[in-house]
Write a protein that holds these residues in place. Structure first.
Motif, mmCIF file in Angstrom:
data_model
loop_
_atom_site.group_PDB
_atom_site.id
_atom_site.type_symbol
_atom_site.label_atom_id
_atom_site.label_comp_id
_atom_site.label_asym_id
_atom_site.label_seq_id
_atom_site.Cartn_x
_atom_site.Cartn_y
_atom_site.Cartn_z
ATOM 1 N N ILE A 136 7.061 -2.821 2.052
ATOM 2 C CA ILE A 136 6.845 -1.473 2.451
ATOM 3 C C ILE A 136 6.410 -1.455 0.517
ATOM 4 O O ILE A 136 7.414 -1.665 -0.188
ATOM 5 C CB ILE A 136 8.231 -0.677 1.682
ATOM 6 C CG1 ILE A 136 8.807 -1.040 3.273
ATOM 7 C CG2 ILE A 136 7.911 1.018 1.881
ATOM 8 C CD1 ILE A 136 9.861 -0.071 3.893
ATOM 9 N N SER A 137 5.027 -0.489 0.598
ATOM 10 C CA SER A 137 4.301 -1.516 -0.631
ATOM 11 C C SER A 137 2.781 0.348 -0.574
ATOM 12 O O SER A 137 2.987 0.438 -0.072
ATOM 13 C CB SER A 137 3.869 -2.518 -0.568
ATOM 14 O OG SER A 137 2.359 -2.370 -2.178
ATOM 15 N N HIS A 138 2.759 0.626 -2.085
ATOM 16 C CA HIS A 138 1.428 1.551 -1.852
ATOM 17 C C HIS A 138 0.950 0.747 -2.900
ATOM 18 O O HIS A 138 -0.334 1.141 -2.562
ATOM 19 C CB HIS A 138 2.047 2.909 -2.739
ATOM 20 C CG HIS A 138 3.536 3.377 -2.296
ATOM 21 N ND1 HIS A 138 4.636 3.255 -2.370
ATOM 22 C CD2 HIS A 138 2.869 4.627 -1.225
ATOM 23 C CE1 HIS A 138 5.243 4.264 -1.750
ATOM 24 N NE2 HIS A 138 4.774 5.044 -1.084
ATOM 25 N N ARG A 139 0.810 -0.275 -2.909
ATOM 26 C CA ARG A 139 -0.676 -1.022 -4.121
ATOM 27 C C ARG A 139 -1.310 -2.195 -2.907
ATOM 28 O O ARG A 139 -0.255 -3.140 -2.297
ATOM 29 C CB ARG A 139 0.053 -1.780 -4.718
ATOM 30 C CG ARG A 139 0.927 -1.624 -5.904
ATOM 31 C CD ARG A 139 1.519 -2.454 -6.641
ATOM 32 N NE ARG A 139 1.694 -1.703 -8.303
ATOM 33 C CZ ARG A 139 1.763 -2.404 -9.850
ATOM 34 N NH1 ARG A 139 1.314 -4.173 -9.531
ATOM 35 N NH2 ARG A 139 2.125 -2.444 -10.461
ATOM 36 N N LEU A 140 -2.331 -1.542 -2.626
ATOM 37 C CA LEU A 140 -2.542 -2.667 -1.306
ATOM 38 C C LEU A 140 -2.753 -3.408 -1.328
ATOM 39 O O LEU A 140 -3.076 -4.364 -0.479
ATOM 40 C CB LEU A 140 -4.202 -1.661 -0.050
ATOM 41 C CG LEU A 140 -3.761 0.396 -0.393
ATOM 42 C CD1 LEU A 140 -4.625 0.887 1.154
ATOM 43 C CD2 LEU A 140 -2.079 0.132 1.215
ATOM 44 N N ARG A 141 -3.408 -3.882 -2.449
ATOM 45 C CA ARG A 141 -3.894 -5.435 -2.264
ATOM 46 C C ARG A 141 -2.904 -5.857 -2.412
ATOM 47 O O ARG A 141 -3.292 -7.650 -1.890
ATOM 48 C CB ARG A 141 -3.671 -5.633 -4.269
ATOM 49 C CG ARG A 141 -4.699 -6.537 -4.314
ATOM 50 C CD ARG A 141 -5.100 -7.208 -6.128
ATOM 51 N NE ARG A 141 -3.790 -7.197 -7.290
ATOM 52 C CZ ARG A 141 -2.947 -8.170 -6.701
ATOM 53 N NH1 ARG A 141 -3.144 -9.049 -7.055
ATOM 54 N NH2 ARG A 141 -1.820 -7.751 -7.416
ATOM 55 N N THR A 142 -1.567 -5.693 -2.491
ATOM 56 C CA THR A 142 -0.831 -6.686 -1.858
ATOM 57 C C THR A 142 -0.042 -6.678 -0.883
ATOM 58 O O THR A 142 0.630 -7.519 -0.088
ATOM 59 C CB THR A 142 1.116 -6.298 -2.391
ATOM 60 O OG1 THR A 142 1.340 -5.401 -2.166
ATOM 61 C CG2 THR A 142 1.148 -5.682 -4.330
ATOM 62 N N VAL A 143 -0.978 -5.895 0.154
ATOM 63 C CA VAL A 143 -0.968 -6.036 1.507
ATOM 64 C C VAL A 143 -2.011 -6.961 2.701
ATOM 65 O O VAL A 143 -1.562 -7.198 3.545
ATOM 66 C CB VAL A 143 0.085 -4.959 2.826
ATOM 67 C CG1 VAL A 143 0.980 -4.589 1.333
ATOM 68 C CG2 VAL A 143 -1.340 -4.292 2.346
#
Length: 205
Positions: A136-143
């Motif tokens: 679950i992330s708001h940092r799209l680079r990590t997904v």
């Protein structure tokens, strides 16, 4: 649902052995960092704890402490920083070798090097271990490397696909990525804005 079965069908001790969760604000205890990582597992060797810490990007800062793994985390982990608490909590999850790992925005307070270490563990370590990761992330680079990305708004799934598929759609995922690239990287969306949930790898128990 887990493997097509309702979660309530599973015995809770089984789930505790197979599923590990790391939250945004993990709870640490007033004991050594070694004991916090190995918490609930009984006796764990220094080498086992160190390996888990390395995979979580925590070994570097622990090794720099005067007492190393014997450093007391303090009440609720108050003797170490927020990013260090996150790294310790990730190590505590990884040492259990879970089949399902749930990470709730866990890289938000990590430094760049530790964040890269965790991302490598999420994707490369997951592929080796056949682990399922719900990130679950708001940092799209990590997904971006996830097998499946779900874009959610107010609890509803609005878009689904890989990074490339969602970029071609030029919808909510694309819009949020443009916002972050223009200087909002790492900021939590405000009410009504888009968040993302990525499932890094499908696996079976």
């Amino acid at each position: 649902m887990l493997d097509g079965r309702d979660l309530w069908d599973y015995e809770h001790r089984f789930l505790h052995r197979k599923v590990a969760l790391v939250s945004q604000s993990p709870a640490l205890f007033a004991r050594s960092l070694h004991a916090n990582i190995a918490y609930g597992l009984g006796e764990q060797s220094p080498e086992e704890v160190r390996q888990a810490a390395q995979r979580a990007g925590a070994h570097r800062f622990i090794d720099g402490l005067s007492r190393g793994y014997n450093t007391d985390a303090g009440d609720t982990g108050g003797q170490i920083s927020g990013g260090q608490k996150q790294a310790i909590a990730i190590a505590r999850a990884l040492i259990r070798d879970p089949r399902v790992l749930i990470l709730d925005d866990v890289t938000s307070a990590l430094d760049t090097e530790s964040q890269q270490q965790v991302e490598n563990e999420i994707y490369e370590g997951t592929a080796r271990s056949r682990r399922s990761v719900l990130l679950i992330s708001h940092r799209l680079r990590t997904v971006e490397r996830a097998d499946r990305i779900l874009v959610m708004e107010e609890g509803q799934i609005r878009e689904e696909g890989t990074h490339q598929q969602l970029m071609r759609k030029r919808g909510a995922y694309w819009q949020l990525l443009q916002t972050q690239q223009n200087g909002a990287e790492g900021q939590r969306p405000q009410a009504g804005e888009w968040a993302s949930v990525a499932e890094a790898l499908n696996s079976s128990l």
